[in-house]
Design a protein around this motif. Structure first.
Motif, PDB file in Angstrom:
ATOM      1  N   GLY A 299       0.822  -1.132   0.171  1.00  0.00           N
ATOM      2  CA  GLY A 299      -0.102  -0.028  -0.162  1.00  0.00           C
ATOM      3  C   GLY A 299       0.772   1.127  -0.017  1.00  0.00           C
ATOM      4  O   GLY A 299       0.189   2.516  -0.176  1.00  0.00           O
ATOM      5  N   ARG A 300       2.098   1.276   0.025  1.00  0.00           N
ATOM      6  CA  ARG A 300       3.044   2.455   0.336  1.00  0.00           C
ATOM      7  C   ARG A 300       2.915   3.218  -0.947  1.00  0.00           C
ATOM      8  O   ARG A 300       3.189   4.569  -0.755  1.00  0.00           O
ATOM      9  CB  ARG A 300       4.230   2.051   0.655  1.00  0.00           C
ATOM     10  CG  ARG A 300       5.019   1.291  -0.479  1.00  0.00           C
ATOM     11  CD  ARG A 300       6.470   1.108   0.293  1.00  0.00           C
ATOM     12  NE  ARG A 300       7.257   0.475  -0.954  1.00  0.00           N
ATOM     13  CZ  ARG A 300       8.614   0.183  -0.911  1.00  0.00           C
ATOM     14  NH1 ARG A 300       9.233   0.823   0.275  1.00  0.00           N
ATOM     15  NH2 ARG A 300       9.359  -0.434  -2.032  1.00  0.00           N
ATOM     16  N   CYS A 301       2.624   2.771  -1.940  1.00  0.00           N
ATOM     17  CA  CYS A 301       2.709   3.637  -3.312  1.00  0.00           C
ATOM     18  C   CYS A 301       1.274   4.276  -3.518  1.00  0.00           C
ATOM     19  O   CYS A 301       1.249   5.136  -4.129  1.00  0.00           O
ATOM     20  CB  CYS A 301       2.704   2.699  -4.637  1.00  0.00           C
ATOM     21  SG  CYS A 301       1.650   1.312  -4.654  1.00  0.00           S
ATOM     22  N   GLY A 302       0.449   3.998  -2.472  1.00  0.00           N
ATOM     23  CA  GLY A 302      -0.804   4.869  -2.548  1.00  0.00           C
ATOM     24  C   GLY A 302      -0.669   6.179  -1.953  1.00  0.00           C
ATOM     25  O   GLY A 302      -1.628   7.055  -2.529  1.00  0.00           O
ATOM     26  N   ASN A 303       0.530   6.483  -1.514  1.00  0.00           N
ATOM     27  CA  ASN A 303       1.023   7.948  -0.885  1.00  0.00           C
ATOM     28  C   ASN A 303       1.880   8.615  -2.174  1.00  0.00           C
ATOM     29  O   ASN A 303       2.244   9.855  -1.813  1.00  0.00           O
ATOM     30  CB  ASN A 303       1.607   7.827   0.476  1.00  0.00           C
ATOM     31  CG  ASN A 303       0.956   7.228   1.410  1.00  0.00           C
ATOM     32  OD1 ASN A 303      -0.232   7.417   1.604  1.00  0.00           O
ATOM     33  ND2 ASN A 303       1.090   6.395   2.271  1.00  0.00           N
ATOM     34  N   MET A 304       2.180   7.919  -3.208  1.00  0.00           N
ATOM     35  CA  MET A 304       3.166   8.636  -4.242  1.00  0.00           C
ATOM     36  C   MET A 304       2.144   9.487  -5.046  1.00  0.00           C
ATOM     37  O   MET A 304       0.877   9.381  -4.923  1.00  0.00           O
ATOM     38  CB  MET A 304       3.657   7.605  -5.022  1.00  0.00           C
ATOM     39  CG  MET A 304       4.597   6.626  -4.323  1.00  0.00           C
ATOM     40  SD  MET A 304       5.235   5.334  -5.515  1.00  0.00           S
ATOM     41  CE  MET A 304       6.369   4.369  -4.217  1.00  0.00           C
ATOM     42  N   ARG A 305       2.789  10.382  -5.799  1.00  0.00           N
ATOM     43  CA  ARG A 305       2.232  11.286  -6.498  1.00  0.00           C
ATOM     44  C   ARG A 305       2.137  10.481  -8.020  1.00  0.00           C
ATOM     45  O   ARG A 305       2.586   9.266  -8.289  1.00  0.00           O
ATOM     46  CB  ARG A 305       3.097  12.553  -7.032  1.00  0.00           C
ATOM     47  CG  ARG A 305       3.016  13.361  -5.999  1.00  0.00           C
ATOM     48  CD  ARG A 305       4.172  14.568  -6.181  1.00  0.00           C
ATOM     49  NE  ARG A 305       4.063  15.513  -4.897  1.00  0.00           N
ATOM     50  CZ  ARG A 305       4.966  16.725  -5.190  1.00  0.00           C
ATOM     51  NH1 ARG A 305       5.628  16.867  -5.787  1.00  0.00           N
ATOM     52  NH2 ARG A 305       5.072  17.392  -3.800  1.00  0.00           N
ATOM     53  N   LEU A 306       1.132  10.905  -8.915  1.00  0.00           N
ATOM     54  CA  LEU A 306       0.880  10.129 -10.171  1.00  0.00           C
ATOM     55  C   LEU A 306       1.988   9.618 -11.076  1.00  0.00           C
ATOM     56  O   LEU A 306       2.334   8.545 -11.071  1.00  0.00           O
ATOM     57  CB  LEU A 306      -0.053  10.736 -10.975  1.00  0.00           C
ATOM     58  CG  LEU A 306      -0.530  10.298 -12.230  1.00  0.00           C
ATOM     59  CD1 LEU A 306      -1.109   8.913 -12.231  1.00  0.00           C
ATOM     60  CD2 LEU A 306      -1.490  11.220 -13.104  1.00  0.00           C
ATOM     61  N   LEU A 307       2.907  10.695 -11.323  1.00  0.00           N
ATOM     62  CA  LEU A 307       4.111  10.311 -12.096  1.00  0.00           C
ATOM     63  C   LEU A 307       5.025   9.597 -11.232  1.00  0.00           C
ATOM     64  O   LEU A 307       5.720   8.655 -11.856  1.00  0.00           O
ATOM     65  CB  LEU A 307       4.829  11.744 -12.561  1.00  0.00           C
ATOM     66  CG  LEU A 307       3.786  12.581 -13.521  1.00  0.00           C
ATOM     67  CD1 LEU A 307       4.545  13.879 -13.995  1.00  0.00           C
ATOM     68  CD2 LEU A 307       3.501  11.581 -14.672  1.00  0.00           C
ATOM     69  N   GLU A 308       5.200   9.597 -10.118  1.00  0.00           N
ATOM     70  CA  GLU A 308       5.732   8.853  -9.470  1.00  0.00           C
ATOM     71  C   GLU A 308       5.508   7.610  -9.102  1.00  0.00           C
ATOM     72  O   GLU A 308       6.564   6.633  -9.360  1.00  0.00           O
ATOM     73  CB  GLU A 308       6.166   9.314  -7.633  1.00  0.00           C
ATOM     74  CG  GLU A 308       6.936   8.808  -6.908  1.00  0.00           C
ATOM     75  CD  GLU A 308       7.056   9.439  -5.251  1.00  0.00           C
ATOM     76  OE1 GLU A 308       7.743   8.840  -4.701  1.00  0.00           O
ATOM     77  OE2 GLU A 308       6.086  10.257  -5.203  1.00  0.00           O
ATOM     78  N   VAL A 309       4.011   7.258  -9.188  1.00  0.00           N
ATOM     79  CA  VAL A 309       4.041   5.871  -9.136  1.00  0.00           C
ATOM     80  C   VAL A 309       3.886   5.272 -10.297  1.00  0.00           C
ATOM     81  O   VAL A 309       4.251   4.009 -10.638  1.00  0.00           O
ATOM     82  CB  VAL A 309       2.350   5.829  -8.532  1.00  0.00           C
ATOM     83  CG1 VAL A 309       1.358   6.090  -9.485  1.00  0.00           C
ATOM     84  CG2 VAL A 309       2.065   4.382  -8.067  1.00  0.00           C
ATOM     85  N   LEU A 310       3.858   5.904 -11.375  1.00  0.00           N
ATOM     86  CA  LEU A 310       4.025   5.323 -12.855  1.00  0.00           C
ATOM     87  C   LEU A 310       5.393   5.149 -12.855  1.00  0.00           C
ATOM     88  O   LEU A 310       5.892   3.976 -13.549  1.00  0.00           O
ATOM     89  CB  LEU A 310       3.483   6.622 -13.942  1.00  0.00           C
ATOM     90  CG  LEU A 310       2.086   6.633 -14.004  1.00  0.00           C
ATOM     91  CD1 LEU A 310       1.803   7.693 -14.969  1.00  0.00           C
ATOM     92  CD2 LEU A 310       1.282   5.257 -14.451  1.00  0.00           C
ATOM     93  N   ARG A 311       6.474   5.963 -12.581  1.00  0.00           N
ATOM     94  CA  ARG A 311       7.707   5.465 -12.616  1.00  0.00           C
ATOM     95  C   ARG A 311       8.130   4.322 -11.847  1.00  0.00           C
ATOM     96  O   ARG A 311       9.164   3.653 -12.317  1.00  0.00           O
ATOM     97  CB  ARG A 311       8.836   6.560 -12.292  1.00  0.00           C
ATOM     98  CG  ARG A 311       8.663   7.684 -13.539  1.00  0.00           C
ATOM     99  CD  ARG A 311       9.847   8.762 -13.017  1.00  0.00           C
ATOM    100  NE  ARG A 311       9.552   9.326 -11.887  1.00  0.00           N
ATOM    101  CZ  ARG A 311       9.153  10.496 -11.684  1.00  0.00           C
ATOM    102  NH1 ARG A 311       8.480  11.266 -12.481  1.00  0.00           N
ATOM    103  NH2 ARG A 311       9.121  10.977 -10.127  1.00  0.00           N
ATOM    104  N   PHE A 312       7.367   4.304 -10.884  1.00  0.00           N
ATOM    105  CA  PHE A 312       7.846   3.053  -9.707  1.00  0.00           C
ATOM    106  C   PHE A 312       7.480   2.002 -10.295  1.00  0.00           C
ATOM    107  O   PHE A 312       7.709   0.631  -9.823  1.00  0.00           O
ATOM    108  CB  PHE A 312       7.178   3.586  -8.410  1.00  0.00           C
ATOM    109  CG  PHE A 312       7.269   2.503  -7.346  1.00  0.00           C
ATOM    110  CD1 PHE A 312       8.627   1.908  -6.921  1.00  0.00           C
ATOM    111  CD2 PHE A 312       6.265   1.861  -6.896  1.00  0.00           C
ATOM    112  CE1 PHE A 312       8.580   0.924  -5.827  1.00  0.00           C
ATOM    113  CE2 PHE A 312       6.323   0.786  -5.778  1.00  0.00           C
ATOM    114  CZ  PHE A 312       7.559   0.420  -5.368  1.00  0.00           C
TER     115      PHE A 312
END
Length: 280
Positions: free
Chosen positions: A122-135
């Motif tokens: 669930g930690r990627c739920g706190n990311m920004r949109l572009l950040e989660v796409l890169r991740f």
């Protein structure tokens, strides 16, 4: 398996009637197992005909319905015994690539440790949109490694079975050079790289304190998405099968009107306002 634990944040949830929604017969589970198959067959048919732009939506729907089935197997919501649910996870690992046994470990941990440092999923739920796409491409790698390291010998054995099935499918595709199967493998790699966005971020980002996930209202949208966006309801009562989440959502809206007014939608533009008098 996560047992149902209604969130204590809203006392009104104690009045929600949900236990009658839990029981699933094996025949109900078999119907659930059928959902991904037409989409898989359609994607293979269209890919074989070289209709890539039409094959892609069919593949997306296969992955969506496979995620739903995988999710039900993780929570033992198919009406099968423990071995039957494990077999579903293994079969889906071969079709979706990756180890769904590892996904199960991390998802149950997500329910138990949501919002903490131990919530790897669930930690990627706190990311920004572009950040989660890169991740995204790193997400399945990191969660698999975490499951292998933290899950113990039994999980490692199940993950080994899953990954062996992956190698068999990939090896068969390379050996026979069948275009639809090669396409499917490439599509699954892309889908796995987008899982952090589609399966986690869109249902968990931007939630205020006390709301662990988003949800969705609107009968047509939820029909098309196979009820996969009733995510808050799932977190509140994880023992309720996905097919019955619309009924649960209506009961939550009626029993907890204060909560109903605070709901965050997955797709806000499709939010259905609650008519006056519907929830009191």
């Amino acid at each position: 398996m996560v047992r149902p634990r209604p969130a204590a944040a809203d006392p009104e949830l104690r009045h929600v009637i949900w236990r009658d929604l839990v029981t699933m017969r094996p025949s109900d589970g078999l119907i659930e197992c059928l959902h991904p198959l037409p989409w898989l067959a359609l994607s293979f048919l269209l890919a074989g005909a070289g209709l890539w732009l039409l094959a892609a939506p069919a593949t997306f729907m296969f992955f969506l319905t496979a995620l739903r089935l995988n999710h039900e197997a993780i929570h033992h919501n198919l009406g099968f015994g423990p071995r039957g649910h494990r077999r579903v996870l293994h079969a889906l690992s071969a079709l979706m690539l990756g180890s769904n046994s590892s996904v199960a470990f991390n998802h149950l941990l997500h329910h138990q440790k949501i919002g903490t440092e131990d919530d790897i999923e669930g930690r990627c739920g706190n990311m920004r949109l572009l950040e989660v796409l890169r991740f995204g491409p790193r997400f399945p790698v990191e969660t698999h490694l975490y499951g292998w390291k933290q899950g113990g010998p039994q999980l490692r054995r199940r993950m080994a079975i899953d990954l062996a099935l992956n190698l068999m499918v990939i090896g068969a595709a390379i050996a026979c050079q069948w275009v639809p199967l090669l396409y499917h493998i490439a599509a699954m790699l892309v889908a796995q790289s987008l899982t952090a966005f589609f399966a986690v971020w869109i249902t968990h980002h931007g939630c205020e304190e006390g709301l662990v996930a988003r949800t969705q209202r609107g009968r047509l949208f939820n029909l098309v998405s196979y009820n996969m966006f009733f995510h808050l309801e799932h977190h509140l009562f994880p023992a309720v099968p996905v097919s019955r989440l619309p009924t649960l959502a209506a009961r939550i809206d009626a029993a907890a009107p204060k909560l109903a007014k605070r709901l965050r939608m997955v797709v806000p533009v499709l939010q259905r306002s609650i008519p006056s008098g519907e929830v009191r």
